[in-house]
Design a protein around this motif. Structure first.
Motif, mmCIF file in Angstrom:
data_model
loop_
_atom_site.group_PDB
_atom_site.id
_atom_site.type_symbol
_atom_site.label_atom_id
_atom_site.label_comp_id
_atom_site.label_asym_id
_atom_site.label_seq_id
_atom_site.Cartn_x
_atom_site.Cartn_y
_atom_site.Cartn_z
ATOM 1 N N HIS A 1 -10.624 5.069 0.940
ATOM 2 C CA HIS A 1 -9.513 5.984 0.655
ATOM 3 C C HIS A 1 -8.190 5.405 1.171
ATOM 4 N N ASN A 2 -8.190 4.946 2.422
ATOM 5 C CA ASN A 2 -6.952 4.459 3.027
ATOM 6 C C ASN A 2 -6.505 3.118 2.455
ATOM 7 N N LEU A 3 -7.445 2.326 1.940
ATOM 8 C CA LEU A 3 -7.047 1.106 1.231
ATOM 9 C C LEU A 3 -6.202 1.466 0.015
ATOM 10 N N LEU A 4 -6.627 2.482 -0.720
ATOM 11 C CA LEU A 4 -5.855 2.911 -1.885
ATOM 12 C C LEU A 4 -4.481 3.424 -1.463
ATOM 13 N N ALA A 5 -4.424 4.174 -0.363
ATOM 14 C CA ALA A 5 -3.128 4.668 0.129
ATOM 15 C C ALA A 5 -2.214 3.503 0.487
ATOM 16 N N ALA A 6 -2.774 2.478 1.130
ATOM 17 C CA ALA A 6 -1.974 1.307 1.497
ATOM 18 C C ALA A 6 -1.474 0.575 0.262
ATOM 19 N N MET A 7 -2.305 0.521 -0.781
ATOM 20 C CA MET A 7 -1.900 -0.183 -1.995
ATOM 21 C C MET A 7 -0.850 0.592 -2.786
ATOM 22 N N VAL A 8 -0.875 1.916 -2.675
ATOM 23 C CA VAL A 8 0.205 2.718 -3.279
ATOM 24 C C VAL A 8 1.533 2.381 -2.608
ATOM 25 N N ASP A 9 1.554 2.434 -1.281
ATOM 26 C CA ASP A 9 2.795 2.157 -0.563
ATOM 27 C C ASP A 9 3.239 0.706 -0.750
ATOM 28 N N ASN A 10 2.292 -0.204 -0.800
ATOM 29 C CA ASN A 10 2.646 -1.607 -1.009
ATOM 30 C C ASN A 10 3.250 -1.817 -2.393
ATOM 31 N N HIS A 11 2.711 -1.100 -3.381
ATOM 32 C CA HIS A 11 3.263 -1.213 -4.735
ATOM 33 C C HIS A 11 4.719 -0.751 -4.765
ATOM 34 N N LEU A 12 5.003 0.346 -4.075
ATOM 35 C CA LEU A 12 6.387 0.824 -3.997
ATOM 36 C C LEU A 12 7.274 -0.210 -3.303
ATOM 37 N N GLN B 1 6.812 -3.445 -3.075
ATOM 38 C CA GLN B 1 6.912 -4.731 -3.777
ATOM 39 C C GLN B 1 7.634 -4.658 -5.112
ATOM 40 N N GLY B 2 8.373 -3.600 -5.362
ATOM 41 C CA GLY B 2 9.188 -3.546 -6.570
ATOM 42 C C GLY B 2 8.851 -2.431 -7.533
ATOM 43 N N ASN B 3 7.699 -1.754 -7.346
ATOM 44 C CA ASN B 3 7.350 -0.582 -8.144
ATOM 45 C C ASN B 3 7.316 -0.891 -9.643
ATOM 46 N N ARG B 4 6.503 -1.870 -10.013
ATOM 47 C CA ARG B 4 6.387 -2.289 -11.409
ATOM 48 C C ARG B 4 5.950 -1.150 -12.325
ATOM 49 N N LEU B 5 5.150 -0.232 -11.821
ATOM 50 C CA LEU B 5 4.642 0.867 -12.646
ATOM 51 C C LEU B 5 5.615 2.036 -12.743
ATOM 52 N N GLY B 6 6.738 1.954 -12.067
ATOM 53 C CA GLY B 6 7.726 3.030 -12.134
ATOM 54 C C GLY B 6 7.234 4.327 -11.524
ATOM 55 N N ILE B 7 6.529 4.239 -10.401
ATOM 56 C CA ILE B 7 6.023 5.445 -9.730
ATOM 57 C C ILE B 7 7.189 6.236 -9.145
ATOM 58 N N ASP B 8 7.210 7.518 -9.412
ATOM 59 C CA ASP B 8 8.167 8.407 -8.759
ATOM 60 C C ASP B 8 7.621 8.726 -7.372
ATOM 61 N N PRO B 9 8.251 8.231 -6.300
ATOM 62 C CA PRO B 9 7.705 8.453 -4.950
ATOM 63 C C PRO B 9 7.511 9.922 -4.607
#
Length: 565
Positions: free
Chosen positions: A139-150, A152-160
């Motif tokens: 679970h926490n790996l996924l949470a870390a990868m969400v924050d890392n994606h934001l 590292q440039g947010n290629r997917l255009g996630i609304d924080p």
């Protein structure tokens, strides 16, 4: 004569080597992976190895609406499994793994109790084989990868502002409910308000319990929705390329754990989703093994029949394809007295003296809850059996009152003394369950897949809880509309509400009337495969009490655990 403590009974139990326990289930030792002397993992290959055998009877143990006193569902589940052994039948038990949050909090352990418990209780209640920690890590790996994606440039255009994926921990810690992450220099991330839930509330836990295979687990993890883009589209774990690594972390956790009871009845312990937030049932994989490994598979659903059993019927059985033969509804004298509304009972506090006085009228006054839960089981076409879990403080007239209520409702019932006598104390209950299982099954789901989400919520609220209807907050209605637009409308609903009342108000006991269910928020657990309406004030991270169990748990001079209950 003073009865030994649960811990003393557990330590004095005469057990079998686990390969012999497995052999009694028809499972070869090549399918068992020892984890110390008292626990073993069961290979997923076992599903195929036993699939050709006859199917055993499938029994779910549920209860009246819980009180702080505890109704003894796990103890009854264990006692019933042991009782079939006394009758010369092969019983197999499937239960959830306890969360260490409640173990060190106010509830204590969840291994059963007395002479109807899973042994060794220390292993069950503390870590077991580390499955909880694997869920936490994935679970926490996924949470870390969400924050890392934001970061590292947010290629997917996630609304924080739409990120719903919080972190989890298997500890009760109210100070982590609401936090801010990413403080400090830019290299430490971007500040964002988030929080922690307890591991048992994680969608990963729910996914693990509902998966049919390792590949199915991988596919379900991939579908987890963690946020939404600025265009309003869902962002999934697969889009973040996290699902594969999460599956790797859970590769061993997907295997059920094999243990035994104090009377050497086999127990499959697997997964631990919360019963008031998630679906509150042990794994489909364990059930698919256990149902071909004995004459009766007895499993337990969390909290009352309006909670865990309703999700067992409408979520777990919908996904597994398994059909229950009977449902045991656990009731106690003191809990039904509490449902009369005439007593104030608080967890960890001494019982009111008047609660222990003989008064069958109070049992009848609180029996509206039992009547409702019997009706809830029948609503799904399942035959109910009432188990009167006997306590030494009960009076015969009070136990008889419960039997009379069951008879008025046309339900089988039996007094069970498994806590003090083990399997032989539950023989009458087992005989009643066997009779119920012999009746033709008329199992049915409460609603169809194609019913709109709001209709599913309303159906459960009216049909199971006894509400006059639902009141949907504007924000919740927008969320429902979004989920329908995104194609999630065919999913079942898992309504999160208090477990202490049929209503959304924990103060309302018995079977309240004249109320409406408030739906304040709706979340989507797409990986698990259900929509999650939140009704009332729900906590996904418990806190510790003023005197938590952790204060009493210790190690003695010989290295033995003390204080665990």
């Amino acid at each position: 004569m003073t009865m030994p403590s649960d811990l003393d009974i557990s330590r004095s139990a005469v057990t079998l080597p686990l390969d012999q326990v497995a052999a009694g289930m028809g499972i070869g030792d090549h399918l068992i992976e020892p984890y110390g002397r008292a626990v073993a993992k069961v290979s997923l290959d076992t599903i195929g190895a036993v699939a050709h055998r006859p199917r055993g009877r499938y029994v779910v143990v549920t209860a009246i609406t819980p009180t702080p006193l505890g109704e003894g569902k796990t103890t009854t589940t264990v006692g019933l499994g042991q009782a079939f052994g006394v009758l010369g039948q092969r019983g197999v038990i499937a239960i959830r793994q306890p969360s260490m949050g409640p173990t060190f909090g106010i509830k204590g352990g969840a291994a059963g109790g007395g002479y109807a418990q899973v042994v060794p209780m220390e292993a069950l209640n503390l870590h077991l084989t580390g499955d909880m920690h694997a869920v936490t890590a994935a679970h926490n790996l996924l949470a870390a990868m969400v924050d890392n994606h934001l970061f590292q440039g947010n290629r997917l255009g996630i609304d924080p502002q739409t990120v719903t994926w919080r972190r989890v921990l298997d500890v009760n810690d109210r100070d982590l409910r609401q936090i801010v992450t990413g403080l400090g220099p830019r290299a430490d991330g971007s500040p964002r308000q988030t929080g922690f839930d307890i591991t048992a509330a994680s969608e990963v836990m729910a996914v693990l319990a509902l998966s049919a295979s390792l590949q199915d687990l991988r596919e379900r993890l991939a579908r987890i929705v963690v946020a939404y883009s600025y265009d309003g589209e869902p962002v999934t774990a697969e889009m973040l390329r996290a699902a594969g690594a999460m599956t790797v972390i859970l590769r061993e956790a997907i295997k059920p754990n094999l243990m035994q009871t104090a009377e050497r009845t086999p127990v499959l312990v697997h997964c631990g989703p919360f019963g008031n937030i998630a679906h509150g049932n042990s794994s489909i994989i364990a059930d698919r093994i256990g149902i071909h490994a004995g004459d009766y598979l007895i499993t337990e659903a969390g909290f009352g029949a309006d909670m865990g059993a309703e999700r067992f019927f409408n979520i777990k059985c919908r996904i597994s394809g398994l059909v229950p033969d009977a449902a045991v509804i656990v009731a106690t004298v003191r809990a039904l007295k509490a449902h009369s509304g005439r007593y104030t009972v608080k967890a960890g506090r001494p019982l009111p003296e008047e609660l222990l006085e003989e008064n069958p009228a109070d049992v009848f006054a609180g029996a509206a809850n039992l009547r409702r839960q019997i009706a809830n089981v029948r609503l799904h076409g399942v035959t109910p059996v009432v188990a009167v879990n006997a306590f030494p403080t009960d009076h015969p007239s009070e136990r008889q009152a419960i039997l009379d209520v069951a008879a008025e409702e046309g339900a089988r019932a039996a007094v069970s003394t498994h806590f003090t006598e083990g399997g032989k104390g539950a023989v009458h209950l087992a005989e009643a369950v066997a009779e119920a299982c012999a009746e033709p099954s008329d199992f049915r789901f409460l609603y169809d897949d194609d019913l709109p989400l709001i209709g599913k919520i309303d159906t459960v609220a009216r049909g199971v809880y006894g509400a006059d209807g639902i009141d949907v907050a504007p924000a919740a209605q927008r969320q429902l509309d979004t989920y329908e637009r995104l194609g999630f409308g065919s999913l079942p609903v898992c309504i999160a509400k208090t477990h202490l009342s049929l209503s959304a108000d924990p103060a309302l006991k018995g079977a309240p009337r004249g109320w409406r269910l408030p739906v304040r928020e709706v979340r989507a657990s797409v990986g698990a495969g259900f929509i999650y309406p939140i009704c009332g004030d729900m906590r996904t991270m418990p806190g510790l009490s003023s005197a938590p169990a952790a204060e009493r748990i210790d190690i003695d001079a010989h290295g033995n655990i003390v204080g665990l209950t």
